[in-house]
Structure formats: C-alpha cells, structure tokens
Design an enzyme around this catalytic site. Structure first.
Site, PDB file in Angstrom:
ATOM      1  N   GLU A  25    -118.262  58.887  18.520  1.00  0.00           N
ATOM      2  CA  GLU A  25    -118.945  59.129  17.234  1.00  0.00           C
ATOM      3  C   GLU A  25    -120.373  59.632  17.470  1.00  0.00           C
ATOM      4  O   GLU A  25    -120.884  59.615  18.580  1.00  0.00           O
ATOM      5  CB  GLU A  25    -119.029  57.839  16.399  1.00  0.00           C
ATOM      6  CG  GLU A  25    -118.074  57.794  15.217  1.00  0.00           C
ATOM      7  CD  GLU A  25    -118.472  58.709  14.069  1.00  0.00           C
ATOM      8  OE1 GLU A  25    -119.400  59.542  14.221  1.00  0.00           O
ATOM      9  OE2 GLU A  25    -117.847  58.606  12.997  1.00  0.00           O
ATOM     10  N   ARG A  51    -121.734  46.066  10.193  1.00  0.00           N
ATOM     11  CA  ARG A  51    -122.345  46.747  11.331  1.00  0.00           C
ATOM     12  C   ARG A  51    -122.760  48.146  10.902  1.00  0.00           C
ATOM     13  O   ARG A  51    -122.200  48.723   9.951  1.00  0.00           O
ATOM     14  CB  ARG A  51    -121.383  46.844  12.513  1.00  0.00           C
ATOM     15  CG  ARG A  51    -120.187  47.763  12.285  1.00  0.00           C
ATOM     16  CD  ARG A  51    -119.499  48.091  13.611  1.00  0.00           C
ATOM     17  NE  ARG A  51    -118.295  48.896  13.472  1.00  0.00           N
ATOM     18  CZ  ARG A  51    -118.269  50.224  13.367  1.00  0.00           C
ATOM     19  NH1 ARG A  51    -119.415  50.902  13.330  1.00  0.00           N
ATOM     20  NH2 ARG A  51    -117.126  50.869  13.268  1.00  0.00           N
ATOM     21  N   ASN A  73    -122.824  52.108  11.111  1.00  0.00           N
ATOM     22  CA  ASN A  73    -121.822  53.093  11.490  1.00  0.00           C
ATOM     23  C   ASN A  73    -122.524  54.424  11.731  1.00  0.00           C
ATOM     24  O   ASN A  73    -123.195  54.581  12.735  1.00  0.00           O
ATOM     25  CB  ASN A  73    -120.741  53.184  10.416  1.00  0.00           C
ATOM     26  CG  ASN A  73    -119.500  53.908  10.905  1.00  0.00           C
ATOM     27  OD1 ASN A  73    -119.094  53.731  12.054  1.00  0.00           O
ATOM     28  ND2 ASN A  73    -118.892  54.727  10.058  1.00  0.00           N
ATOM     29  N   GLU A  87    -114.741  45.175  11.459  1.00  0.00           N
ATOM     30  CA  GLU A  87    -113.297  45.357  11.465  1.00  0.00           C
ATOM     31  C   GLU A  87    -112.552  44.040  11.657  1.00  0.00           C
ATOM     32  O   GLU A  87    -111.402  43.908  11.222  1.00  0.00           O
ATOM     33  CB  GLU A  87    -112.894  46.336  12.571  1.00  0.00           C
ATOM     34  CG  GLU A  87    -113.332  47.777  12.324  1.00  0.00           C
ATOM     35  CD  GLU A  87    -114.692  48.109  12.900  1.00  0.00           C
ATOM     36  OE1 GLU A  87    -114.929  49.280  13.183  1.00  0.00           O
ATOM     37  OE2 GLU A  87    -115.536  47.196  13.051  1.00  0.00           O
ATOM     38  N   ASN A  99    -120.280  56.927   6.208  1.00  0.00           N
ATOM     39  CA  ASN A  99    -119.970  57.889   7.260  1.00  0.00           C
ATOM     40  C   ASN A  99    -120.851  59.128   7.170  1.00  0.00           C
ATOM     41  O   ASN A  99    -122.058  59.013   7.104  1.00  0.00           O
ATOM     42  CB  ASN A  99    -118.474  58.233   7.235  1.00  0.00           C
ATOM     43  CG  ASN A  99    -117.763  57.740   8.482  1.00  0.00           C
ATOM     44  OD1 ASN A  99    -118.269  57.895   9.590  1.00  0.00           O
ATOM     45  ND2 ASN A  99    -116.600  57.159   8.320  1.00  0.00           N
ATOM     46  N   ASP A 152    -114.649  61.791   7.672  1.00  0.00           N
ATOM     47  CA  ASP A 152    -115.418  60.952   8.596  1.00  0.00           C
ATOM     48  C   ASP A 152    -116.820  61.539   8.751  1.00  0.00           C
ATOM     49  O   ASP A 152    -117.560  61.611   7.790  1.00  0.00           O
ATOM     50  CB  ASP A 152    -114.671  60.861   9.931  1.00  0.00           C
ATOM     51  CG  ASP A 152    -115.051  59.640  10.751  1.00  0.00           C
ATOM     52  OD1 ASP A 152    -116.256  59.352  10.858  1.00  0.00           O
ATOM     53  OD2 ASP A 152    -114.160  58.968  11.281  1.00  0.00           O
TER      54      ASP A 152
END
Length: 338
Positions: free
Chosen positions: A47, A139, A141, A159, A194, A247
């Site tokens: 990412e 958290r 991202n 998650e 995202n 995303d």
C-alpha cells in the site's frame, strides 16, 4: 456441406491464478500500455506508494508485514526494513528537508522514524500523535500530503475485531505537522478510509471510503477543512456492486483519476469532466491496492498489490505500467515543524 460432430468437446479446467493471467494477457495485447513486475518481495498488503524525486525511488509499505520498502529505480532493486515496535504500518510519508526521516501510521499513532533506505532495520524517533484510548479499536490506513504540506490520514476498524465491511468506526483527519499538535477531524462514520488526491486542474479533493462504493468530491477551504461533499463517481452497476471496491488513488497532470480496485484486477482511469471511465488498466493480481506516478519523466505508473489467502504469485508484487501517455507531478512532502 459440413456435418457437426457428435464427439464431445474437450474442456480444460483452469486455476483462478492461470485464468487471471490469461485475462491479463488478452487485455494487454489489446492495449497500448505494458505492465512489468518489478523485483520486490510479495507483500501481504502492499500500500501507500509515494515517489521521491530526490532519490528517484518509490517508497511504499506492507501493512500486515510491518515493513517499509524502497524501490531504487537506477538499481532496479527493492530494499525492505522493519522497525521494532512499529506494527502494522500505513501510510509512509516523506518529510520535506529531512531525507532519511519518514512519518508512518502505526495502529492509532503517527510516528517519526529514521531509515537509510538500505538497511534491514529502521529506528523509531518519536511519536508525533496518539489518537488515544478511545480510538484503540482502529488503525491508520491510507494517507497523503496536500500541496500545502499538510497530512491527511484516515482510519478503519482493526480487522481482528470483526467484519470491516459492516462497520463505520473510521475517520478522516488532517494533521498540520507539529509534534504533539492537534488532529483535525474532517469526516466521521467512515468504514475503510482509503484513496485521496488533489488534482490541481480541478482544485478539488477526491476521497474514497471503500465500502461506500463511490468516490466523493470536496471543496477545500484555505485552512484545509472540507465542504460541499458530492458523489463524483458511483461504482455501482444498475444499483449493484461491481464485484470489487475502490482502494487507493492518484491523478495525472490532466486531472484524470487512477483508481485501484480491490478484487477487480485493474485500475480505472476516470475523466473528471465526463465522469466516465476512459480506460481499464489490467493488473495480474486480484487485489490492486494503490498507484503513484514516478520515474525520471514522471510518466510511469507504479502499482501496489496484496497477497491474501491462497493467491498465487504475482499477487503482492510491485508493478510498473508504461505507455499510458500520461504524466503525474512530484508528490508533496510533509512539512514537519518542531
């Protein structure tokens, strides 16, 4: 006159990975662009790619692998490092005037680290901001820096706490870059914060909450606050999910958006004026996570992917797309004040 044979037609069962490769090859042969897998580790969850003009390198993270990575363009080699106590990691942010220092998101904290870009270990310098006990269930991202050097970063539920597609515990923040300074809440009720980008031609801010299945557009006030939220592009087809979610995201110098698709094996190029998909860029990995323009001429698109479940390589690899006929601009670095 021919007679149809009564013999049965033989069929061949293909594994999902082989079928994906075939679809990719067919799409690539019909396209003017080319996709190259770069030498890199297969990330669990690659990412946050960011191109650094000064070092001619692409930095990115493996969120679940708790690693920061640097692809050296001249060497055609990727270096990777871990940092004690920093897990998971996302995003990675370049700091203006401080080569070798990076701002990272880790859990619900924003930290500053040192890394020489080659060693297998980096070092934690200090915590810049901690969201606190009330946000222990989330958290960070995705995150990026705006043209004024301010960090925008969003969160999502951990998650391990349940189905991330069925919750709205995430938030989007702005951090003006002072250690211990204030985090400004820009948006709450987010599922998976995202992609985000600021095309200069439109003077707008574009933002993705993956579960919302759309891309939102905002006006940006002088202080960095957002207003006038509208849906810029809806991914639904006839009101239904297309089978993937948006995303990460970037843009080119013409203002076109390049949107990674988690579960879609492609990037979508969306024209900001027509608000239509102009091009689909096939990537030989199911979970396409983000993209960033880079290279000496800023005309190469670097793409991160994830390796989840039992997916075969090249899932999780770093890719480079050339021949798109588009350029991006150097990415902004964070202005970090003492």
């Amino acid at each position: 006159m021919s007679r149809q044979s009564d013999r049965p037609i033989a069929t061949v069962a293909l594994s999902p990975s082989v079928a994906l490769w075939l679809l990719f090859l067919i799409g690539s042969m019909a396209a003017e662009y080319s996709v190259e897998q770069l030498p890199s580790p297969l990330s669990q969850l690659g990412e946050g790619p960011v191109w650094d003009v000064d070092t001619q390198s692409l930095y990115y993270v493996d969120i679940n692998g708790a690693a920061i990575l640097r692809y050296d363009y001249a060497e055609n080699k990727t270096y990777s490092a871990k940092i004690d106590g920093v897990d998971p990691i996302s995003p990675i942010i370049l700091v203006q005037g401080k080569p070798g220092q990076y701002v990272l998101g880790t859990g619900n904290k924003i930290v500053l680290v040192n890394w020489d870009g080659r060693s297998e270990r980096g070092t934690l310098v200090k915590t810049l901001y901690d969201l606190g006990e009330s946000e222990k269930h989330v958290r960070f991202n995705d995150g990026k820096v705006d043209p004024q050097g301010r960090l925008y970063a969003g969160t999502m539920q951990l998650e391990t706490l349940g189905d991330i597609m069925q919750q709205k515990e995430g938030k989007l923040f702005r951090f003006d870059g002072k250690a211990g300074g204030e985090f400004h809440l820009l948006k709450a009720g987010v599922s998976i914060s995202n992609g985000l980008t600021w095309p200069e031609k439109s003077n707008k801010f574009y933002y993705i909450d993956s579960v919302a299945l759309d891309i939102k557009e905002y006006d940006v006030l002088e202080n960095g606050d957002l207003q006038n939220e509208t849906v810029f592009y809806d991914l639904r087809v006839d009101g239904k999910s297309p089978g993937y979610v948006a995303d990460g995201m970037t843009h080119d110098n013409d203002g076109n958006l390049y949107v990674a698709t988690w579960g879609g094996s492609k990037l979508l190029k969306i024209n900001p004026k027509s608000k239509k998909i102009e091009q689909e860029i096939a990537i030989p990995a199911k979970q396409v996570t983000s993209a960033a323009f880079g290279g000496p001429q800023m005309d190469e698109l670097f793409v991160t992917t994830a390796h989840t479940g039992n997916q075969d390589p090249p899932a999780g690899a770093l890719f480079k797309v050339t021949g798109l006929g588009a350029r991006g601009k150097p990415m902004d670095k964070m202005i970090l004040r003492d």
